[in-house]
Scaffold this active site. Structure first.
Site: not given
Ligand code: PBG
Length: 327
Positions: A121, A129, A198, A208, A220, A236, A251, A278, A317
């Site tokens: 992406c 992606c 995810k 983004r 997405r 998954e 995530k 984020s 972060y």
């Protein structure tokens, strides 16, 4: 029963509280995401992520030394290339932004674990992606064609010196395809950390901006998971385990603590990562900037809760701040 049982007894003495503490948190649990951009001398603060910046390759050295001094074991790299195109060719170029960044980091300090995000992406002009195709009136990411370019990207990262790859595109069969490609190219020793569950999340908004990777149309939802689903996350994860994932990831983290716990309970033998994304970071920073919360206290509480839910490691972060507070 009360009054013979009094749980407050173990809470009186600070040292005793420490001894009976069930969850630990240390800088060694963290992986710091880094945004690497084209150009020279660039250090561009990301507006929606106070404290985070896009750095050009020549600005990485100082950052890497600081990260190591703080005891943070690894970084995960995201790239902002100079040119984007329909198939994201910079992502699999020998001189691509990520490939350059890996080489630079390795030359500064080869003890740091360098993880690369394997996804398209940030590299495609349409921001999706993978490779697009139109089928029955729906423009969507072509799963199997994308697997082939993901293989090229992963091998290219390995050749540049990456220590681990982390595919995040949520394509079916992704882990199997990447394991095969790495093995065939002589990288059978290279582990794969799979973004196994995810979600299609609004919490990626600031990322983004940071990575300049917002989809130019649509969203997405045809590849990332529906936030309403939990059983599907186990499917998954189970597939990725079967396909050879070495580390699993959930995530985002905070709104998905239940998923972290379910995955840990289902696969206790596999290391589990959680991505404190984020938007989760931005909310803490915004509230703290307004004086509405105690940033240190809330951040450490959040990170502890992610560990308590079952994550062995956290992509965050907050890593540098938290490492300083924990020192
Ligand atoms: C790339 C990728 C994304 C994030 C990590 N890898 C963005 C997305 O899926 O849109 C988000 C990380 C964050 O929000 O901190 N596929």
């Amino acid at each position: 029963m009360f009054p013979s049982t009094r749980l407050r007894r173990l809470r009186r003495h600070p040292q005793l509280r420490e001894l009976v503490r069930e969850t630990s948190l240390s800088p060694g649990d963290f992986i710091l995401p880094l945004f690497v951009r084209h150009g020279r001398g660039q250090h561009i603060p990301i507006g929606s992520m106070p404290g985070q910046s896009q750095l050009s390759v020549d600005r990485l050295a100082a950052e890497i030394r600081e990260i190591r001094t703080l005891g943070i074991p690894g970084v995960i790299l995201f790239g902002i290339p100079e040119h984007k195109d329909a198939t994201g060719s910079d992502a699999r170029s020998k001189t691509g932004i990520i490939q350059q960044a890996i080489q630079e980091i390795k030359s500064v300090d080869d003890s740091l674990l360098v993880i690369t995000d394997v996804c398209y992406c940030e590299f495609t002009d349409h921001g999706h992606c993978g490779i697009l195709k139109e089928e029955h009136g729906l423009v969507d990411v072509d799963n199997d064609a994308t697997l082939r370019i993901l293989q090229e990207q992963a091998v290219s990262h390995a050749q540049a010196g990456a220590d681990m790859i982390a595919p995040s595109g949520m394509m079916d069969g992704m882990i199997d395809a990447l394991r095969q490609a790495l093995d065939e190219s002589g990288y059978s020793h290279l582990p794969i950390m799979s973004y196994a569950a995810k979600y299609c999340s609004g919490f990626y908004g600031p990322f983004r901006d940071a990575a300049e990777s917002a989809p130019q149309f649509g969203n997405r939802a045809t590849y990332q998971m529906d936030p309403a689903n939990s059983n599907e996350a186990l499917r998954e994860v189970e597939l990725d385990v079967t396909e050879g994932a070495d580390i699993l990831m959930v995530k985002p983290a905070l709104s998905y603590l239940d998923i972290i716990r379910r995955v840990k309970d289902a696969f206790p033998e596999l290391p589990l990562a959680a991505y404190n994304v984020s938007g989760e970071y931005a909310m803490v920073k915004a509230a703290a900037a307004n004086g509405w919360i105690d940033e240190q206290r809330v951040t450490l509480e959040i990170l502890t809760s992610i560990r308590r839910a079952g994550a062995d490691m956290i992509l965050t972060y907050h890593a540098k701040d938290a490492a300083r507070w924990l020192a």
